[in-house]
Scaffold this motif. Structure first.
Motif, PDB file in Angstrom:
ATOM      1  N   ALA A 231       0.919  -1.378   0.118  1.00 40.75           N
ATOM      2  CA  ALA A 231       0.140   0.099  -0.069  1.00 40.75           C
ATOM      3  C   ALA A 231       0.958   1.280   0.108  1.00 40.75           C
ATOM      4  O   ALA A 231       2.095   1.231   0.355  1.00 40.75           O
ATOM      5  CB  ALA A 231      -0.769  -0.085   1.201  1.00 40.75           C
ATOM      6  N   GLY A 232       0.319   2.681  -0.123  1.00 39.35           N
ATOM      7  CA  GLY A 232       1.009   3.477  -0.135  1.00 39.35           C
ATOM      8  C   GLY A 232       1.061   4.510  -1.314  1.00 39.35           C
ATOM      9  O   GLY A 232       0.955   3.888  -2.440  1.00 39.35           O
ATOM     10  N   ASP A 233       1.107   5.719  -1.070  1.00 40.21           N
ATOM     11  CA  ASP A 233       1.022   6.803  -2.458  1.00 40.21           C
ATOM     12  C   ASP A 233       2.280   7.191  -2.656  1.00 40.21           C
ATOM     13  O   ASP A 233       2.584   8.283  -3.402  1.00 40.21           O
ATOM     14  CB  ASP A 233      -0.241   7.639  -2.049  1.00 40.21           C
ATOM     15  N   PHE A 234       3.397   7.096  -1.737  1.00 39.54           N
ATOM     16  CA  PHE A 234       4.693   7.375  -1.866  1.00 39.54           C
ATOM     17  C   PHE A 234       5.362   6.704  -2.813  1.00 39.54           C
ATOM     18  O   PHE A 234       6.053   5.998  -2.229  1.00 39.54           O
ATOM     19  CB  PHE A 234       5.293   7.673  -0.452  1.00 39.54           C
ATOM     20  N   ILE A 235       5.295   7.230  -4.044  1.00 37.51           N
ATOM     21  CA  ILE A 235       5.819   6.067  -5.037  1.00 37.51           C
ATOM     22  C   ILE A 235       6.802   6.922  -6.173  1.00 37.51           C
ATOM     23  O   ILE A 235       6.572   8.150  -6.491  1.00 37.51           O
ATOM     24  CB  ILE A 235       4.804   5.414  -5.829  1.00 37.51           C
ATOM     25  N   LEU A 236       7.709   6.260  -6.663  1.00 36.96           N
ATOM     26  CA  LEU A 236       8.657   6.697  -7.586  1.00 36.96           C
ATOM     27  C   LEU A 236       7.799   6.656  -8.912  1.00 36.96           C
ATOM     28  O   LEU A 236       7.147   5.625  -9.342  1.00 36.96           O
ATOM     29  CB  LEU A 236       9.905   5.869  -7.654  1.00 36.96           C
ATOM     30  N   ASN A 237       7.858   7.757  -9.591  1.00 34.31           N
ATOM     31  CA  ASN A 237       7.198   7.751 -10.979  1.00 34.31           C
ATOM     32  C   ASN A 237       8.283   7.193 -11.909  1.00 34.31           C
ATOM     33  O   ASN A 237       9.129   7.788 -12.443  1.00 34.31           O
ATOM     34  CB  ASN A 237       7.018   9.320 -11.266  1.00 34.31           C
ATOM     35  N   THR A 238       7.926   5.965 -12.177  1.00 35.63           N
ATOM     36  CA  THR A 238       9.065   5.253 -13.108  1.00 35.63           C
ATOM     37  C   THR A 238       8.711   5.356 -14.715  1.00 35.63           C
ATOM     38  O   THR A 238       9.250   4.856 -15.483  1.00 35.63           O
ATOM     39  CB  THR A 238       8.657   3.592 -12.915  1.00 35.63           C
ATOM     40  N   LYS A 239       7.710   6.234 -14.931  1.00 38.65           N
ATOM     41  CA  LYS A 239       7.395   6.677 -16.393  1.00 38.65           C
ATOM     42  C   LYS A 239       8.293   7.916 -16.811  1.00 38.65           C
ATOM     43  O   LYS A 239       8.359   8.011 -17.714  1.00 38.65           O
ATOM     44  CB  LYS A 239       5.775   6.851 -16.283  1.00 38.65           C
ATOM     45  N   SER A 240       8.605   8.531 -15.835  1.00 44.30           N
ATOM     46  CA  SER A 240       9.662   9.645 -16.086  1.00 44.30           C
ATOM     47  C   SER A 240      10.967   9.325 -15.915  1.00 44.30           C
ATOM     48  O   SER A 240      11.346   8.323 -15.190  1.00 44.30           O
ATOM     49  CB  SER A 240       9.066  10.775 -15.135  1.00 44.30           C
ATOM     50  N   MET A 241      11.774  10.015 -16.752  1.00 39.62           N
ATOM     51  CA  MET A 241      13.187   9.879 -16.593  1.00 39.62           C
ATOM     52  C   MET A 241      13.788  11.240 -16.187  1.00 39.62           C
ATOM     53  O   MET A 241      15.007  11.323 -16.232  1.00 39.62           O
ATOM     54  CB  MET A 241      13.915   9.694 -18.229  1.00 39.62           C
ATOM     55  N   ASN A 242      12.849  11.909 -15.708  1.00 32.81           N
ATOM     56  CA  ASN A 242      13.555  13.193 -14.778  1.00 32.81           C
ATOM     57  C   ASN A 242      14.403  12.571 -13.669  1.00 32.81           C
ATOM     58  O   ASN A 242      14.341  11.705 -13.091  1.00 32.81           O
ATOM     59  CB  ASN A 242      12.298  14.032 -14.235  1.00 32.81           C
ATOM     60  N   PRO A 243      15.439  13.711 -13.518  1.00 32.90           N
ATOM     61  CA  PRO A 243      16.315  13.343 -12.427  1.00 32.90           C
ATOM     62  C   PRO A 243      15.603  13.243 -10.958  1.00 32.90           C
ATOM     63  O   PRO A 243      14.502  13.806 -10.695  1.00 32.90           O
ATOM     64  CB  PRO A 243      17.292  14.859 -12.270  1.00 32.90           C
ATOM     65  N   VAL A 244      16.205  12.608 -10.428  1.00 31.26           N
ATOM     66  CA  VAL A 244      15.588  12.155  -8.801  1.00 31.26           C
ATOM     67  C   VAL A 244      16.555  12.441  -7.911  1.00 31.26           C
ATOM     68  O   VAL A 244      17.774  12.180  -7.670  1.00 31.26           O
ATOM     69  CB  VAL A 244      15.335  10.543  -8.855  1.00 31.26           C
ATOM     70  N   VAL A 245      16.169  13.160  -6.772  1.00 34.29           N
ATOM     71  CA  VAL A 245      17.006  13.539  -5.222  1.00 34.29           C
ATOM     72  C   VAL A 245      16.417  12.691  -4.400  1.00 34.29           C
ATOM     73  O   VAL A 245      15.251  12.864  -4.040  1.00 34.29           O
ATOM     74  CB  VAL A 245      17.087  14.979  -5.126  1.00 34.29           C
ATOM     75  N   LEU A 246      16.923  11.646  -3.764  1.00 36.64           N
ATOM     76  CA  LEU A 246      16.557  10.897  -2.702  1.00 36.64           C
ATOM     77  C   LEU A 246      17.080  11.530  -1.440  1.00 36.64           C
ATOM     78  O   LEU A 246      18.460  11.557  -1.300  1.00 36.64           O
ATOM     79  CB  LEU A 246      16.827   9.556  -2.872  1.00 36.64           C
ATOM     80  N   ILE A 247      16.585  12.020  -0.661  1.00 40.44           N
ATOM     81  CA  ILE A 247      17.046  12.317   0.899  1.00 40.44           C
ATOM     82  C   ILE A 247      16.572  11.491   2.091  1.00 40.44           C
ATOM     83  O   ILE A 247      15.326  11.572   2.369  1.00 40.44           O
ATOM     84  CB  ILE A 247      16.972  13.965   1.126  1.00 40.44           C
ATOM     85  N   SER A 248      17.223  10.648   2.914  1.00 36.51           N
ATOM     86  CA  SER A 248      16.693  10.030   3.934  1.00 36.51           C
ATOM     87  C   SER A 248      17.610  10.265   5.103  1.00 36.51           C
ATOM     88  O   SER A 248      18.889  10.540   5.182  1.00 36.51           O
ATOM     89  CB  SER A 248      16.706   8.600   3.438  1.00 36.51           C
ATOM     90  N   GLY A 249      17.053   9.940   6.277  1.00 41.10           N
ATOM     91  CA  GLY A 249      17.611  10.133   7.413  1.00 41.10           C
ATOM     92  C   GLY A 249      17.316   8.451   8.226  1.00 41.10           C
ATOM     93  O   GLY A 249      16.275   8.086   8.230  1.00 41.10           O
ATOM     94  N   GLY A 250      18.422   8.180   8.807  1.00 39.41           N
ATOM     95  CA  GLY A 250      18.196   6.612   9.535  1.00 39.41           C
ATOM     96  C   GLY A 250      17.513   5.782   8.757  1.00 39.41           C
ATOM     97  O   GLY A 250      17.742   5.479   7.669  1.00 39.41           O
ATOM     98  N   VAL A 251      16.402   5.323   9.354  1.00 40.95           N
ATOM     99  CA  VAL A 251      15.895   4.148   8.691  1.00 40.95           C
ATOM    100  C   VAL A 251      14.811   4.311   7.643  1.00 40.95           C
ATOM    101  O   VAL A 251      14.463   3.591   6.829  1.00 40.95           O
ATOM    102  CB  VAL A 251      14.966   2.913   9.703  1.00 40.95           C
ATOM    103  N   GLY A 252      14.661   5.918   7.481  1.00 39.27           N
ATOM    104  CA  GLY A 252      13.976   6.437   6.507  1.00 39.27           C
ATOM    105  C   GLY A 252      14.640   5.900   4.662  1.00 39.27           C
ATOM    106  O   GLY A 252      14.065   6.161   3.982  1.00 39.27           O
ATOM    107  N   LEU A 253      15.937   5.259   5.056  1.00 38.39           N
ATOM    108  CA  LEU A 253      16.396   4.815   3.867  1.00 38.39           C
ATOM    109  C   LEU A 253      15.789   3.844   2.864  1.00 38.39           C
ATOM    110  O   LEU A 253      15.758   3.510   2.140  1.00 38.39           O
ATOM    111  CB  LEU A 253      17.874   4.360   3.985  1.00 38.39           C
ATOM    112  N   THR A 254      14.694   3.096   3.819  1.00 36.16           N
ATOM    113  CA  THR A 254      14.079   1.978   3.249  1.00 36.16           C
ATOM    114  C   THR A 254      13.560   2.064   1.708  1.00 36.16           C
ATOM    115  O   THR A 254      13.693   1.600   0.759  1.00 36.16           O
ATOM    116  CB  THR A 254      13.292   1.297   4.076  1.00 36.16           C
ATOM    117  N   PRO A 255      12.465   3.124   1.687  1.00 38.60           N
ATOM    118  CA  PRO A 255      11.869   3.202   0.507  1.00 38.60           C
ATOM    119  C   PRO A 255      12.866   3.895  -0.438  1.00 38.60           C
ATOM    120  O   PRO A 255      12.595   3.855  -1.894  1.00 38.60           O
ATOM    121  CB  PRO A 255      10.670   4.262   0.760  1.00 38.60           C
TER     122      PRO A 255
END
Ligand code: FAD
Length: 406
Positions: free
Chosen positions: A257-281
C-alpha cells in the motif's frame, strides 16, 4: 453534497475543534476502546499512549471541516489516509462506530459551547466525508484483490532470510507460505504487519516500507530496533522482530500500500534524501532505477548517526561507483574513528541548505524525503527556500501524520 448552511457552520466551527483537538482526540479514543476493545487489534496502541494518534485524528477532522466545500484541495491527504486504512483493514462498518464516538467526544469536551445545530452540521459533514473515504477505500480493496498475486486481509509469509544491515537495522526476506505468486508493488510502498506477539492481549499492526526493487519472488523489509530511551519503553514490534523472529519464522502481512511512489514513467532526475531508517523506500527506488531505468540521474543523500548505524552503505557505494548516473552523499551526525579513518562520509553534523546547494548541481527533477519528522521539516524548508515547488517534493512519514505543516 451537504447544504450550504451546514457547510458554513462546519467551516466556522472547525477552528474551535482544532483548538480543543487534543482533548477531543483523547476523549474519542477513550470512548471508542471502552465500547469496542477489539479495535485495539487495529489501532496502534503506542501511538495512543504517545498522543500522536489523537493529534493526527483531530488534525484530519479539522482540515476536512475547513475544506468541506473544496475537498479536492486535500485529496492527497485523504488518499494517504485511505491507503493506511486499507492496509490495516478498516471497513465501512467501522465508520458509524467512529462517527458516534467522535461526535460524543465533541459534545463531552465542548459542552455548552456547541449547540444542537452545530452538532447536526458536524454529523452531516462526518457522514459526507466518511462516504468519500469508504468509496476510495473500496477501490483500493478492489485493486489489491484484482491484481495478480494480490490478496485480501492478512497473508502468511515465511522469513527466508534475515540479514544484519547495521547495529540497529535487520532486513527480513519474505516469501508467501502458500508458495503462490506475490503482488507487484511500486517503489516507495509499504507492507503492513499484523504481529501476534506471545503474551500480548491484542495484535500489533505496523507498516514497513519495502526496501528492495519490485519484480522479485520475495519481499524485503528492513526494520530498525527501537531501543528504550529517555524513560520510554523499547518498541514492541521492532524488538519482537529483531529478537524473536528468525529464518523460518511466520509473519502476517496485508498487501502493498501507499502513495509515496517513484514515478517510473519519467526519466526526470531524482533526488533521494533520507535520515536513519528512512532509507528503506529510497533503496527500493534506487534499486528500481538501476534495474529498470538505466541512465536516470539520481542524487542520493543519506544522514545517519554514524557508520555503525548506516545500513546498506556498501550497497549504495557500489552502485555509485559502478553507475555514472548515481551520485551518493553521506552525512554523519557523530562519525566514529573508523568513519574518519575510512573517509566514509561527506559531511559531519546535520544536512543544511548551504550544503544542499553545494552538492545539487541543479534543482530540477523530483525530490523524495523520508526520515524523522524534524529532519524532514528542515530539509523541506531548505528545498522550498531553494525555490523547489511543493509539487516536486514528496515525503513519507513513519508515523501517523499527513503533512509537514507547510
Ligand atoms: P512502538 O512500540 O510503536 O514504539 C515507538 C516509539 O515510541 C519507541 O521509540 C518507544 O520508545 C516510544 N514509546 C513507547 N511508549 C511510549 C510512551 N508511552 N510515551 C512516549 N513514547 C513511547 N520502521 C522501520 O524500521 N523500517 C521501515 O521501513 C518502516 N517503514 C514505515 C513505513 C510507514 C508508512 C510507516 C507509517 C512506518 C514505518 N516504519 C518503519 C515505522 C514502523 O511502522 C514502527 O512504527 C516502528 O518499527 C516502531 O514500532 P515498535 O512497535 O517497535 O515501537
Amino acid at each position: 453534497m451537504i447544504e450550504t448552511h451546514s457547510i458554513e457552520i462546519v467551516k466556522s466551527t472547525a477552528p474551535v475543534l482544532q483548538k480543543n483537538s487534543e482533548a477531543i482526540g483523547k476523549r474519542f479514543y477513550q470512548l471508542l476502546f471502552e465500547s469496542h476493545p477489539e479495535l485495539y487489534n487495529i489501532f496502534n496502541q503506542t501511538n495512543q499512549k504517545r498522543g500522536v494518534q489523537q493529534r493526527a485524528l483531530a488534525h484530519s477532522v479539522y482540515i476536512c471541516g475547513e475544506h468541506m466545500d473544496h475537498l479536492d484541495a486535500i485529496k492527497p491527504i485523504i488518499l494517504r489516509i485511505c491507503h493506511k486504512h486499507r492496509a490495516i483493514g478498516i471497513v465501512p462498518e467501522h465508520y458509524p462506530i467512529v462517527g458516534k464516538h467522535l461526535i460524543q467526544a465533541v459534545k463531552d469536551v465542548l459542552g455548552n459551547q456547541v449547540t444542537e445545530e452545530i452538532i447536526q452540521a458536524w454529523e452531516k459533514a462526518y457522514q459526507y466525508i466518511a462516504d468519500i473515504f469508504i468509496e476510495i477505500e473500496q477501490e483500493l480493496y478492489d485493486q489489491a484483490r484484482a491484481q495478480e498475486g494480490g490478496w485480501e486481509g492478512f497473508r502468511e509469509f515465511v522469513v527466508v532470510k534475515k540479514v544484519k544491515e547495521s547495529d540497529v537495522i535487520n532486513s527480513f526476506y519474505l516469501k508467501p507460505a502458500d508458495g503462490k505468486a506475490i503482488a507487484q508493488f511500486q517503489p516507495g510502498q509499504y507492507l503492513t504487519l499484523k504481529a501476534k506477539i506471545p503474551g500480548e492481549k491484542y495484535t500489533h499492526i505496523r507498516h514497513y516500507s519495502l526496501s528492495d526493487a519490485p519484480g522479485k519472488d520475495y519481499y524485503r523489509i528492513s526494520v530498525k530496533r527501537e531501543d528504550a530511551r529517555n524513560g520510554n519503553p523499547a518498541g514492541i514490534v521492532s524488538n519482537y522482530l529483531h529478537r524473536n523472529i528468525q529464518e523460518g519464522g511466520i509473519l502476517e502481512f496485508s498487501s502493498p500500500a501507499g502513495d509515496f511512489i517513484l514515478n517510473t514513467k519519467s526519466m526526470n532526475p531524482v533526488v533521494l534524501i533520507s535520515g536513519g531508517v528512512g532509507l528503506t523506500p529510497m533503496i527500493s527506488m534506487l534499486n528500481t532505477i538501476i534495474e529498470k531505468q538505466p541512465g536516470r540521474k539520481v542524487t542520493y543523500i543519506h544522514a545517519a548517526i554514524n557508520g555503525r548505524h548506516h545500513a546498506m552503505k556498501e550497497h549504495v557505494a557500489r552502485l555509485a561507483s559502478q553507475n555514472s548516473n548515481i551520485r551518493s552523499y553521506v552525512c554523519y551526525e557523530s562519525p566514529t574513528e573508523e568513519d574518519r579513518r575510512t573517509e566514509s562520509f561527506d559531511k559531519e553534523g546535520f544536512i543544511d541548505q548551504a550544503w544542499l546547494e553545494s552538492i545539487l548541481d541543479n534543482t530540477q527533477g523530483e525530490f523524495y524525503l523520508c526520515g524523522p519528522i524534524p529532519f524532514m521539516q528542515v530539509i523541506y524548508r531548505a528545498l522550498r527556500q531553494m525555490d523547489i515547488p511543493k509539487e516536486r517534493i514528496h515525503y513519507e512519514a513513519f508515523g501517523p501524520m499527513s503533512t509537514l505543516g507547510e
